[in-house]
Design a protein around this motif. Structure first.
Motif, PDB file in Angstrom:
ATOM      1  N   GLU A 104      45.581  41.114  19.151  1.00  0.00           N
ATOM      2  CA  GLU A 104      46.264  42.239  19.328  1.00  0.00           C
ATOM      3  C   GLU A 104      47.168  43.261  20.150  1.00  0.00           C
ATOM      4  O   GLU A 104      48.367  43.943  20.803  1.00  0.00           O
ATOM      5  N   THR A 105      45.509  42.881  21.666  1.00  0.00           N
ATOM      6  CA  THR A 105      46.136  43.601  23.001  1.00  0.00           C
ATOM      7  C   THR A 105      48.282  42.537  23.539  1.00  0.00           C
ATOM      8  O   THR A 105      48.729  42.998  23.649  1.00  0.00           O
ATOM      9  N   MET A 106      47.432  41.215  22.855  1.00  0.00           N
ATOM     10  CA  MET A 106      48.687  40.269  23.052  1.00  0.00           C
ATOM     11  C   MET A 106      49.560  40.931  22.486  1.00  0.00           C
ATOM     12  O   MET A 106      51.536  41.061  23.273  1.00  0.00           O
ATOM     13  N   HIS A 107      49.770  41.415  21.275  1.00  0.00           N
ATOM     14  CA  HIS A 107      50.699  41.704  20.368  1.00  0.00           C
ATOM     15  C   HIS A 107      51.531  42.821  20.913  1.00  0.00           C
ATOM     16  O   HIS A 107      52.975  42.821  21.491  1.00  0.00           O
ATOM     17  N   TYR A 108      51.061  43.558  21.636  1.00  0.00           N
ATOM     18  CA  TYR A 108      51.257  44.594  21.773  1.00  0.00           C
ATOM     19  C   TYR A 108      51.777  45.217  23.701  1.00  0.00           C
ATOM     20  O   TYR A 108      52.963  45.414  24.162  1.00  0.00           O
ATOM     21  N   HIS A 109      50.848  44.793  24.432  1.00  0.00           N
ATOM     22  CA  HIS A 109      50.817  44.240  25.578  1.00  0.00           C
ATOM     23  C   HIS A 109      51.893  43.374  26.083  1.00  0.00           C
ATOM     24  O   HIS A 109      53.015  43.973  26.749  1.00  0.00           O
ATOM     25  N   TYR A 110      52.254  42.709  25.424  1.00  0.00           N
ATOM     26  CA  TYR A 110      53.335  41.236  26.108  1.00  0.00           C
ATOM     27  C   TYR A 110      54.576  41.986  24.918  1.00  0.00           C
ATOM     28  O   TYR A 110      55.926  41.567  25.388  1.00  0.00           O
ATOM     29  N   GLY A 111      53.673  41.679  23.799  1.00  0.00           N
ATOM     30  CA  GLY A 111      55.221  41.550  22.759  1.00  0.00           C
ATOM     31  C   GLY A 111      56.475  42.466  22.895  1.00  0.00           C
ATOM     32  O   GLY A 111      57.154  43.010  22.618  1.00  0.00           O
ATOM     33  N   LYS A 112      55.847  43.494  22.536  1.00  0.00           N
ATOM     34  CA  LYS A 112      55.981  45.438  23.115  1.00  0.00           C
ATOM     35  C   LYS A 112      56.448  45.895  24.164  1.00  0.00           C
ATOM     36  O   LYS A 112      57.817  46.119  24.637  1.00  0.00           O
TER      37      LYS A 112
ATOM     38  N   ASN B 194      56.248  42.919  37.398  1.00  0.00           N
ATOM     39  CA  ASN B 194      54.508  43.066  37.317  1.00  0.00           C
ATOM     40  C   ASN B 194      54.464  42.400  36.451  1.00  0.00           C
ATOM     41  O   ASN B 194      53.146  41.484  36.826  1.00  0.00           O
ATOM     42  N   HIS B 195      54.638  42.724  35.194  1.00  0.00           N
ATOM     43  CA  HIS B 195      53.990  41.356  33.884  1.00  0.00           C
ATOM     44  C   HIS B 195      54.150  40.290  34.033  1.00  0.00           C
ATOM     45  O   HIS B 195      52.976  39.582  33.595  1.00  0.00           O
ATOM     46  N   GLN B 196      55.366  40.149  34.260  1.00  0.00           N
ATOM     47  CA  GLN B 196      55.786  38.184  34.919  1.00  0.00           C
ATOM     48  C   GLN B 196      54.430  37.927  35.343  1.00  0.00           C
ATOM     49  O   GLN B 196      53.782  36.680  35.096  1.00  0.00           O
ATOM     50  N   ILE B 197      53.759  38.378  36.316  1.00  0.00           N
ATOM     51  CA  ILE B 197      52.935  37.855  37.610  1.00  0.00           C
ATOM     52  C   ILE B 197      51.779  38.145  37.272  1.00  0.00           C
ATOM     53  O   ILE B 197      50.948  37.332  37.079  1.00  0.00           O
ATOM     54  N   TYR B 198      51.478  39.243  35.534  1.00  0.00           N
ATOM     55  CA  TYR B 198      50.343  39.344  35.327  1.00  0.00           C
ATOM     56  C   TYR B 198      49.615  38.722  34.190  1.00  0.00           C
ATOM     57  O   TYR B 198      48.936  37.441  34.130  1.00  0.00           O
ATOM     58  N   PHE B 199      50.875  38.430  33.459  1.00  0.00           N
ATOM     59  CA  PHE B 199      50.463  37.173  32.275  1.00  0.00           C
ATOM     60  C   PHE B 199      50.806  35.726  32.640  1.00  0.00           C
ATOM     61  O   PHE B 199      50.041  34.698  32.654  1.00  0.00           O
ATOM     62  N   GLU B 200      51.364  35.388  33.600  1.00  0.00           N
ATOM     63  CA  GLU B 200      51.240  33.628  34.149  1.00  0.00           C
ATOM     64  C   GLU B 200      50.060  34.069  34.946  1.00  0.00           C
ATOM     65  O   GLU B 200      49.779  32.412  35.624  1.00  0.00           O
ATOM     66  N   GLY B 201      49.684  34.881  35.762  1.00  0.00           N
ATOM     67  CA  GLY B 201      48.310  34.773  36.328  1.00  0.00           C
ATOM     68  C   GLY B 201      46.927  34.749  35.692  1.00  0.00           C
ATOM     69  O   GLY B 201      45.878  34.614  36.082  1.00  0.00           O
ATOM     70  N   ILE B 202      46.946  34.346  34.263  1.00  0.00           N
ATOM     71  CA  ILE B 202      46.090  34.533  33.526  1.00  0.00           C
ATOM     72  C   ILE B 202      45.753  33.100  32.636  1.00  0.00           C
ATOM     73  O   ILE B 202      47.447  32.255  32.391  1.00  0.00           O
ATOM     74  N   THR B 203      44.593  32.620  31.860  1.00  0.00           N
ATOM     75  CA  THR B 203      44.260  31.561  31.866  1.00  0.00           C
ATOM     76  C   THR B 203      42.695  31.622  31.082  1.00  0.00           C
ATOM     77  O   THR B 203      41.619  31.715  31.037  1.00  0.00           O
ATOM     78  N   PRO B 204      43.394  30.494  29.481  1.00  0.00           N
ATOM     79  CA  PRO B 204      41.806  31.145  28.737  1.00  0.00           C
ATOM     80  C   PRO B 204      41.067  29.562  29.907  1.00  0.00           C
ATOM     81  O   PRO B 204      40.388  29.828  28.714  1.00  0.00           O
ATOM     82  N   THR B 205      41.677  28.840  31.113  1.00  0.00           N
ATOM     83  CA  THR B 205      40.697  27.220  31.188  1.00  0.00           C
ATOM     84  C   THR B 205      40.064  28.223  32.359  1.00  0.00           C
ATOM     85  O   THR B 205      40.739  28.736  33.733  1.00  0.00           O
ATOM     86  N   GLN B 206      39.001  28.322  32.218  1.00  0.00           N
ATOM     87  CA  GLN B 206      37.821  28.491  33.765  1.00  0.00           C
ATOM     88  C   GLN B 206      38.597  28.105  34.659  1.00  0.00           C
ATOM     89  O   GLN B 206      38.406  26.402  34.425  1.00  0.00           O
ATOM     90  N   LYS B 207      38.971  28.446  35.425  1.00  0.00           N
ATOM     91  CA  LYS B 207      39.490  27.798  37.158  1.00  0.00           C
ATOM     92  C   LYS B 207      38.836  28.212  38.073  1.00  0.00           C
ATOM     93  O   LYS B 207      37.662  28.783  38.332  1.00  0.00           O
ATOM     94  N   VAL B 208      38.427  27.496  38.905  1.00  0.00           N
ATOM     95  CA  VAL B 208      37.108  27.496  40.175  1.00  0.00           C
ATOM     96  C   VAL B 208      38.392  27.473  41.119  1.00  0.00           C
ATOM     97  O   VAL B 208      38.939  27.194  40.988  1.00  0.00           O
ATOM     98  N   MET B 209      37.838  28.305  42.164  1.00  0.00           N
ATOM     99  CA  MET B 209      38.948  28.608  43.406  1.00  0.00           C
ATOM    100  C   MET B 209      39.379  28.035  43.925  1.00  0.00           C
ATOM    101  O   MET B 209      38.335  26.942  45.063  1.00  0.00           O
ATOM    102  N   PRO B 210      40.445  27.590  44.423  1.00  0.00           N
ATOM    103  CA  PRO B 210      41.435  26.481  45.400  1.00  0.00           C
ATOM    104  C   PRO B 210      40.639  26.549  46.911  1.00  0.00           C
ATOM    105  O   PRO B 210      40.575  27.947  47.268  1.00  0.00           O
ATOM    106  N   LYS B 211      40.326  25.615  47.518  1.00  0.00           N
ATOM    107  CA  LYS B 211      39.237  25.477  48.645  1.00  0.00           C
ATOM    108  C   LYS B 211      39.791  26.102  49.770  1.00  0.00           C
ATOM    109  O   LYS B 211      39.442  27.626  50.463  1.00  0.00           O
ATOM    110  N   GLU B 212      40.922  26.648  49.865  1.00  0.00           N
ATOM    111  CA  GLU B 212      42.515  27.596  50.825  1.00  0.00           C
ATOM    112  C   GLU B 212      41.980  28.741  50.741  1.00  0.00           C
ATOM    113  O   GLU B 212      42.095  29.722  51.595  1.00  0.00           O
TER     114      GLU B 212
END
Ligand code: MN
Length: 360
Positions: A190-198, A241-259
């Motif tokens: 629902e949040t995706m529907h409104y936040h991303y979609g609207k 801002n929203h482009q950076i935000y929605f690009e920057g999240i993922t359902p797959t847990q990621k380990v922080m790259p070393k650098e």
């Protein structure tokens, strides 16, 4: 009493003309400003009313010092420059002609210079009082000239093309690399529907509408965010801002790259310190805004809060990742519990994406 009026009348006249000019500018700017390409040297908007108030006071006193001595000789020149000053507001802002505006402001430069020369021969102080005004006018002439050059030519005449064309929107809502329910329960469908979609979509649609037929049509989103003001800036910056935000999240847990981890440890002491500072800043930001992990020119990382639509690129910082703390970002899932949203959000941050945005 006579002396009082000698000063009072020109000051009042200068402020009246100034207020009328400002009114015209204010009215025209609301509508017209998004269509102007501004010079990189344009000062913040607040500088203009302050500068003009001081300058109008000085030029009023200048005429007063002549009148107080009963010297009317340069009064006509003084009135001429005030009239040209007003005429410039009309031509540049109301008639929207940077070209005629440039001609008028050049005539104004000449009139003011002539006043200074004539006044210097009679009352030196009257001439000196005009010097700051002259300097500001030279700067205003430069700004007018810059706008004339950069808003002129084929690029600026696309208004008709835009009117004719079946408008092909320049920016479109990007397709997300995850399903709309993939981030639940941290971020619900629902949040995706409104936040991303609207919300996000509205910022993109508004940006497309506002750039149509303007020189911004040919710019990328980041360049628009760097150069625009007002409604266009608000919408374009929120789109970025929203482009950076929605690009920057993922359902797959990621380990922080070393650098990235190395840099965070170097600049915050530890990843935990960074997390704490980021979360506290996001929880403490009053009203609507964003909190960013940024990289400066020297490659140093910092946590930066911004208000409303503001983006770090306006402050010469490179954004790596962000959190949206406008209420629309979390209200459906967390209501008033912003700290809970922040804690959960950190679990879906795509650290690969944040690291890929490092420039150094
Ligand atoms: Mn948002």
């Amino acid at each position: 009493m006579k002396k009082f009026f000698a000063y009072f009348i020109p000051i009042l006249l200068a402020f009246t003309i100034g207020a009328l000019g400002s009114y015209i500018q204010g009215e025209a700017l609301v509508e017209w400003y998004p269509y102007l390409i501004k010079s990189p040297a344009t000062p913040p908007s607040i500088v203009f009313p302050i500068a003009w108030s001081v300058l109008y006071l000085l030029i009023g006193i200048s005429a007063g010092t002549m009148l107080a001595r009963g010297d009317m000789s340069v009064l006509r020149l003084w009135l001429l420059q005030l009239l040209l000053n007003f005429l410039w507001s009309v031509c540049f802002f109301a008639l929207r002609s940077p070209f005629i505006g440039l001609l008028v402001i050049l005539a104004l430069d000449v009139a003011v210079f002539a006043y200074i020369i004539y006044a210097a021969g009679r009352r030196a102080v009257a001439a000196w009082l005009f010097v700051p005004y002259m300097l500001w006018l030279i700067f205003a002439t430069y700004l007018n000239g810059y706008i004339y050059i950069h808003n002129h030519g084929p690029k600026a005449t696309t208004a008709t093309a835009a009117a004719m064309a079946i408008a092909i929107p320049k920016f479109s809502l990007p397709v997300l690399p995850y399903a709309d329910d993939a981030l639940a329960p941290i971020m619900s469908k629902e949040t995706m529907h409104y936040h991303y979609g609207k919300h996000y979509k509205a910022y993109i649609d508004n940006t497309n509408r506002l750039i149509m037929g303007t020189p911004y049509e040919n710019m990328g989103l980041e360049e628009i965010v760097e150069k625009s003001e007002g409604a266009l800036f608000n919408n374009a910056a929120q789109a970025l801002n929203h482009q950076i935000y929605f690009e920057g999240i993922t359902p797959t847990q990621k380990v922080m790259p070393k650098e990235l981890e190395r840099r965070i440890v170097r600049d915050f002491g530890s990843v935990e310190n960074f997390n704490r500072e980021f979360a506290n800043t996001a929880a403490g930001l009053f009203g609507s805004g964003w909190v960013w992990l940024c990289e400066d020119d020297g490659g140093r990382l910092s946590v930066v809060p911004t208000k409303d639509a503001d983006n770090p690129i306006r402050h010469n910082l490179n954004p790596l990742m962000c959190i949206d703390v406008w209420e629309h970002a979390y209200y459906l899932d967390y209501q008033n519990r912003r700290p809970d949203f922040i804690r959960e959000y950190m679990k879906i941050v795509d650290w690969d994406k944040a690291a890929s945005r490092l420039t150094e």
